[in-house]
Design a protein around this motif. Structure first.
Motif, PDB file in Angstrom:
ATOM      1  N   GLY A 164       0.882  -1.248  -0.049  1.00 52.49           N
ATOM      2  CA  GLY A 164      -0.090   0.092  -0.266  1.00 52.49           C
ATOM      3  C   GLY A 164       1.022   1.269  -0.110  1.00 52.49           C
ATOM      4  O   GLY A 164       0.238   2.417   0.030  1.00 52.49           O
ATOM      5  N   ASN A 165       2.272   1.112  -0.159  1.00 54.40           N
ATOM      6  CA  ASN A 165       2.969   2.547  -0.149  1.00 54.40           C
ATOM      7  C   ASN A 165       3.233   2.757  -1.640  1.00 54.40           C
ATOM      8  O   ASN A 165       3.144   1.973  -2.594  1.00 54.40           O
ATOM      9  CB  ASN A 165       4.390   1.959   0.394  1.00 54.40           C
ATOM     10  N   PRO A 166       3.221   4.335  -1.907  1.00 57.33           N
ATOM     11  CA  PRO A 166       3.323   4.845  -3.254  1.00 57.33           C
ATOM     12  C   PRO A 166       4.763   4.221  -3.766  1.00 57.33           C
ATOM     13  O   PRO A 166       5.913   4.298  -3.224  1.00 57.33           O
ATOM     14  CB  PRO A 166       3.667   6.196  -2.964  1.00 57.33           C
ATOM     15  N   VAL A 167       4.587   3.841  -4.940  1.00 59.20           N
ATOM     16  CA  VAL A 167       5.766   3.413  -5.823  1.00 59.20           C
ATOM     17  C   VAL A 167       6.810   4.372  -5.966  1.00 59.20           C
ATOM     18  O   VAL A 167       7.985   4.414  -6.057  1.00 59.20           O
ATOM     19  CB  VAL A 167       5.345   2.519  -7.065  1.00 59.20           C
ATOM     20  N   GLU A 168       6.084   5.574  -6.593  1.00 56.04           N
ATOM     21  CA  GLU A 168       6.892   6.953  -6.550  1.00 56.04           C
ATOM     22  C   GLU A 168       5.967   8.003  -6.351  1.00 56.04           C
ATOM     23  O   GLU A 168       4.617   7.963  -6.201  1.00 56.04           O
ATOM     24  CB  GLU A 168       7.314   7.022  -8.080  1.00 56.04           C
ATOM     25  N   LYS A 169       6.677   9.003  -5.991  1.00 58.40           N
ATOM     26  CA  LYS A 169       5.903  10.392  -5.387  1.00 58.40           C
ATOM     27  C   LYS A 169       5.444  11.011  -6.747  1.00 58.40           C
ATOM     28  O   LYS A 169       6.388  11.446  -7.411  1.00 58.40           O
ATOM     29  CB  LYS A 169       6.718  11.057  -4.569  1.00 58.40           C
ATOM     30  N   LYS A 170       4.342  11.315  -7.047  1.00 64.35           N
ATOM     31  CA  LYS A 170       3.649  11.959  -8.121  1.00 64.35           C
ATOM     32  C   LYS A 170       2.187  12.252  -7.828  1.00 64.35           C
ATOM     33  O   LYS A 170       1.517  11.837  -6.886  1.00 64.35           O
ATOM     34  CB  LYS A 170       3.929  11.082  -9.289  1.00 64.35           C
ATOM     35  N   GLU A 171       1.863  13.082  -8.990  1.00 61.58           N
ATOM     36  CA  GLU A 171       0.587  13.634  -8.717  1.00 61.58           C
ATOM     37  C   GLU A 171      -0.511  12.802  -9.402  1.00 61.58           C
ATOM     38  O   GLU A 171       0.044  12.418 -10.619  1.00 61.58           O
ATOM     39  CB  GLU A 171       0.342  15.033  -8.936  1.00 61.58           C
ATOM     40  N   ILE A 172      -1.526  12.252  -9.000  1.00 63.00           N
ATOM     41  CA  ILE A 172      -2.542  11.438  -9.916  1.00 63.00           C
ATOM     42  C   ILE A 172      -4.003  12.179  -9.877  1.00 63.00           C
ATOM     43  O   ILE A 172      -4.225  12.878  -8.665  1.00 63.00           O
ATOM     44  CB  ILE A 172      -2.475  10.015  -9.474  1.00 63.00           C
ATOM     45  N   GLN A 173      -4.827  11.799 -10.609  1.00 63.53           N
ATOM     46  CA  GLN A 173      -6.154  12.034 -10.680  1.00 63.53           C
ATOM     47  C   GLN A 173      -6.980  10.946 -10.436  1.00 63.53           C
ATOM     48  O   GLN A 173      -6.748  10.160 -11.449  1.00 63.53           O
ATOM     49  CB  GLN A 173      -6.666  12.869 -11.908  1.00 63.53           C
ATOM     50  N   LEU A 174      -7.499  10.682  -9.498  1.00 58.61           N
ATOM     51  CA  LEU A 174      -8.191   9.361  -8.879  1.00 58.61           C
ATOM     52  C   LEU A 174      -9.384   9.169  -9.938  1.00 58.61           C
ATOM     53  O   LEU A 174      -9.403   7.973 -10.472  1.00 58.61           O
ATOM     54  CB  LEU A 174      -8.886   9.356  -7.658  1.00 58.61           C
ATOM     55  N   TYR A 175     -10.190  10.225 -10.211  1.00 57.67           N
ATOM     56  CA  TYR A 175     -11.260  10.036 -11.414  1.00 57.67           C
ATOM     57  C   TYR A 175     -11.459  11.389 -11.847  1.00 57.67           C
ATOM     58  O   TYR A 175     -11.030  12.464 -11.472  1.00 57.67           O
ATOM     59  CB  TYR A 175     -12.735   9.589 -10.341  1.00 57.67           C
ATOM     60  N   PRO A 176     -12.119  11.348 -13.275  1.00 55.85           N
ATOM     61  CA  PRO A 176     -12.102  12.574 -13.749  1.00 55.85           C
ATOM     62  C   PRO A 176     -12.825  13.680 -12.908  1.00 55.85           C
ATOM     63  O   PRO A 176     -13.806  13.319 -12.021  1.00 55.85           O
ATOM     64  CB  PRO A 176     -13.147  12.370 -15.011  1.00 55.85           C
ATOM     65  N   ALA A 184       1.951  10.863  -1.976  1.00 57.18           N
ATOM     66  CA  ALA A 184       2.650  10.857  -1.044  1.00 57.18           C
ATOM     67  C   ALA A 184       1.643  11.213   0.391  1.00 57.18           C
ATOM     68  O   ALA A 184       1.734  11.149   1.560  1.00 57.18           O
ATOM     69  CB  ALA A 184       3.715  11.844  -0.538  1.00 57.18           C
ATOM     70  N   ASN A 185       0.401  11.729  -0.052  1.00 56.40           N
ATOM     71  CA  ASN A 185      -0.701  12.316   0.869  1.00 56.40           C
ATOM     72  C   ASN A 185      -1.805  11.396   0.901  1.00 56.40           C
ATOM     73  O   ASN A 185      -3.040  11.784   1.492  1.00 56.40           O
ATOM     74  CB  ASN A 185      -0.979  13.942   0.463  1.00 56.40           C
ATOM     75  N   PHE A 186      -1.506  10.155   0.497  1.00 53.12           N
ATOM     76  CA  PHE A 186      -2.919   9.190   0.730  1.00 53.12           C
ATOM     77  C   PHE A 186      -3.126   9.008   2.165  1.00 53.12           C
ATOM     78  O   PHE A 186      -2.252   9.174   2.850  1.00 53.12           O
ATOM     79  CB  PHE A 186      -2.399   7.917   0.069  1.00 53.12           C
ATOM     80  N   PRO A 187      -4.695   8.994   2.248  1.00 55.33           N
ATOM     81  CA  PRO A 187      -4.800   8.685   3.742  1.00 55.33           C
ATOM     82  C   PRO A 187      -4.201   7.775   4.655  1.00 55.33           C
ATOM     83  O   PRO A 187      -4.028   7.970   5.951  1.00 55.33           O
ATOM     84  CB  PRO A 187      -6.529   8.532   3.707  1.00 55.33           C
ATOM     85  N   TRP A 188      -3.447   6.760   4.139  1.00 54.51           N
ATOM     86  CA  TRP A 188      -3.037   5.738   4.927  1.00 54.51           C
ATOM     87  C   TRP A 188      -1.607   5.987   4.838  1.00 54.51           C
ATOM     88  O   TRP A 188      -0.753   5.130   5.489  1.00 54.51           O
ATOM     89  CB  TRP A 188      -3.466   4.552   4.319  1.00 54.51           C
ATOM     90  N   CYS A 189      -0.982   6.909   4.165  1.00 57.68           N
ATOM     91  CA  CYS A 189       0.600   7.075   4.120  1.00 57.68           C
ATOM     92  C   CYS A 189       1.118   7.384   5.512  1.00 57.68           C
ATOM     93  O   CYS A 189       0.661   8.348   6.389  1.00 57.68           O
ATOM     94  CB  CYS A 189       0.995   8.356   3.224  1.00 57.68           C
ATOM     95  N   GLY A 190       2.342   6.564   5.782  1.00 52.71           N
ATOM     96  CA  GLY A 190       2.894   6.666   7.014  1.00 52.71           C
ATOM     97  C   GLY A 190       2.504   5.737   8.190  1.00 52.71           C
ATOM     98  O   GLY A 190       2.928   5.698   9.142  1.00 52.71           O
ATOM     99  N   LEU A 191       1.285   5.138   7.707  1.00 51.40           N
ATOM    100  CA  LEU A 191       0.772   4.208   8.706  1.00 51.40           C
ATOM    101  C   LEU A 191       1.698   2.690   8.833  1.00 51.40           C
ATOM    102  O   LEU A 191       2.175   2.492   7.727  1.00 51.40           O
ATOM    103  CB  LEU A 191      -0.784   3.855   8.661  1.00 51.40           C
ATOM    104  N   ASP A 192       1.623   1.901   9.678  1.00 52.90           N
ATOM    105  CA  ASP A 192       2.415   0.644   9.721  1.00 52.90           C
ATOM    106  C   ASP A 192       1.573  -0.056   8.654  1.00 52.90           C
ATOM    107  O   ASP A 192       0.281  -0.062   8.319  1.00 52.90           O
ATOM    108  CB  ASP A 192       1.857   0.141  11.139  1.00 52.90           C
ATOM    109  N   LYS A 193       2.336  -0.983   7.963  1.00 54.27           N
ATOM    110  CA  LYS A 193       1.618  -1.786   6.732  1.00 54.27           C
ATOM    111  C   LYS A 193       0.471  -2.665   7.243  1.00 54.27           C
ATOM    112  O   LYS A 193      -0.310  -2.958   6.301  1.00 54.27           O
ATOM    113  CB  LYS A 193       2.808  -2.715   5.957  1.00 54.27           C
ATOM    114  N   THR A 194       0.663  -3.128   8.445  1.00 44.62           N
ATOM    115  CA  THR A 194      -0.637  -3.942   9.057  1.00 44.62           C
ATOM    116  C   THR A 194      -1.735  -3.117   8.991  1.00 44.62           C
ATOM    117  O   THR A 194      -2.993  -3.762   8.740  1.00 44.62           O
ATOM    118  CB  THR A 194      -0.166  -4.428  10.263  1.00 44.62           C
ATOM    119  N   VAL A 195      -1.739  -1.876   9.397  1.00 50.08           N
ATOM    120  CA  VAL A 195      -2.762  -1.021   9.301  1.00 50.08           C
ATOM    121  C   VAL A 195      -3.441  -0.686   8.033  1.00 50.08           C
ATOM    122  O   VAL A 195      -4.557  -0.736   7.856  1.00 50.08           O
ATOM    123  CB  VAL A 195      -2.522   0.389   9.962  1.00 50.08           C
TER     124      VAL A 195
END
Length: 445
Positions: A164-176, A184-195
């Protein structure tokens, strides 16, 4: 048809309990019966005001019950991994007996629907086995719900690795038509992989809930609702809730102080129930507020048990400012003395600011707050972002400059008032969210 009887089960944190409590008041006013399940620890914390803050004689159809969270007094309840897995281990075995006891007391009005917030999907599994309908109340934006629901797709597309970690830091558009998101700012970033794995699994579990209720309005994030017919905007819930629903008790004396300030003169600063800034940044913020030479109301919050900064509070009072530990934020943001809101952009704060018609200065700290900032600044255009310097600090000069720029921008002020009107129209009789809520209640009977 009978009266629906809802069992509401929040994850035990302020950002989950408050919106679910707001929903309980809204449902009660529609004649529904509510049983609200708190952890024993949280129920005691909410009732530390001397009398029972949660028992509301005006709404006798709301009853409170408790179960232990499985944690000891020595355990850190600010550690999500520890809390999530303790709840998942201890509560599922106790819930059927609690439901049986509640139903025995209400033979003609048994529980018809369980509503949970995220991390409590196990309760939907218990309900499913007992033949009880279920729904999720998502306490953040519909956009962040869509993001969490997309974890398998993001892994499949190579944007996230298998943990669940980003492969690279970049900007994406989830949907139009959605704002760009930094991976890098997904809601789960920085959390333990078990979480992270828990979140991905949880998104599957909560599919047992037929509806994913969102404390938002269609006009605020329309693109998010094209993703799934399951998403149902029923907010802003706080716009129709006039009752106490906070785990932290507010300092209402600050309202008296606001009454003595000129209209649109006060800078309101608050970073939510869990927002922490370090000592250096805390001092810089205080110096920035002093530089402005304007009245300010600053919440330095003890609810998250972080007291490292409170010892410095006295340095910044001056004659202009007022610093409080916690405050009745909804009332503050609707007070005519407020000029702008320096906010961490948590979803509850973002909604409350929109419903107050107040311009924002955006200072996101973690997770979904960054995409909320994008909505505020780039989509709704009702605020400005605070930028960090080369040392990673929001400097006193930046604070002074942006506050002055914001207060001089008549376009932002006008858009803030227009957005308030559009958003509040959702919860009036015949409004989009109001119709959705009535459909949901009919389904739950």
């Amino acid at each position: 048809m009978g009266i629906p009887h809802f069992l509401l089960i929040p994850y035990p944190s302020v950002g989950h309990v408050n919106p679910l409590m707001q929903l309980s008041h809204v449902l009660a006013r529609h004649g529904c019966k509510i049983t609200f399940l708190n952890t024993e620890f949280n129920h005691k914390r909410a009732n530390t005001g001397g009398d029972d803050e949660l028992d509301n004689p005006k709404e006798p159809q709301i009853k409170f019950v408790t179960l232990p969270d499985g944690l000891g007094p020595e355990d850190d309840r600010n550690d999500p991994k520890k809390v999530i897995f303790s709840l998942k281990t201890h509560m599922p075995d106790m819930l059927p007996k609690l439901i049986q006891d509640i139903n025995a007391l209400h033979v003609n009005n048994k529980i018809t629907c369980i509503v949970v917030t995220i991390n409590m999907g196990w309760a939907l599994e218990v309900g499913h086995k007992l033949g009880i309908k279920g729904a999720l109340l998502w306490p953040a934006s519909a956009t962040s719900l869509a993001t969490c629901d997309c974890i398998p797709k993001l892994i499949h597309d190579g944007i996230l690795d298998s943990d669940g970690n980003p492969v690279e830091k970049k900007e994406i558009q989830l949907y139009p038509n959605m704002p760009m998101m930094d991976t890098a700012n997904f809601p789960w970033c920085g959390l333990d992989k078990t979480v992270i794995h828990h979140i991905a699994q949880e998104m599957q579990t909560v599919k047992l809930g037929e509806w994913w209720l969102c404390n938002t309005a269609y006009n605020l994030e329309p693109a998010a609702f094209s993703i799934s017919p399951r998403f149902l905007p029923i907010g802003p819930l706080m716009a129709t809730d006039s009752n106490k629903s906070s785990l932290c008790q507010g300092d209402t004396t600050c309202l008296d102080w606001l009454d003595h300030q000129p209209p649109q003169s006060v800078i309101y600063v608050a970073f939510g129930s869990a927002g922490v800034i370090d000592e250096k940044q805390f001092k810089e913020l205080g110096l920035g507020l002093d530089l402005l030479n304007k009245p300010f109301l600053w919440v330095v919050n003890p609810c998250n048990n972080n007291r490292e900064n409170t010892s410095h509070s006295d340095e910044f009072h001056g004659s202009k400012g007022r610093i409080v530990n916690w405050a009745p934020q909804k009332k503050i943001l609707n007070h005519p003395a407020i000029a702008c809101f320096v906010s961490h952009c948590g979803w509850n704060s973002s909604i409350e600011g929109v419903c107050g018609g107040v311009p924002f200065l955006c200072w996101p700290l973690v997770k979904d707050q960054f995409v909320n900032k994008s909505y505020i600044c780039d989509v709704w255009k009702v605020g400005l972002r605070l930028d960090k310097d080369e040392n990673g600090l929001v400097s006193k000069g930046e604070i002074k400059k942006k506050v002055e720029q914001l207060l001089a921008d008549e376009g932002i002020k006008a858009r803030s008032l227009k957005l308030k009107e559009l958003t509040l129209n959702n919860v009036v009789e015949g409004g989009h969210s109001s119709k959705n809520l009535k459909s949901f209640i009919s389904w739950a009977e």
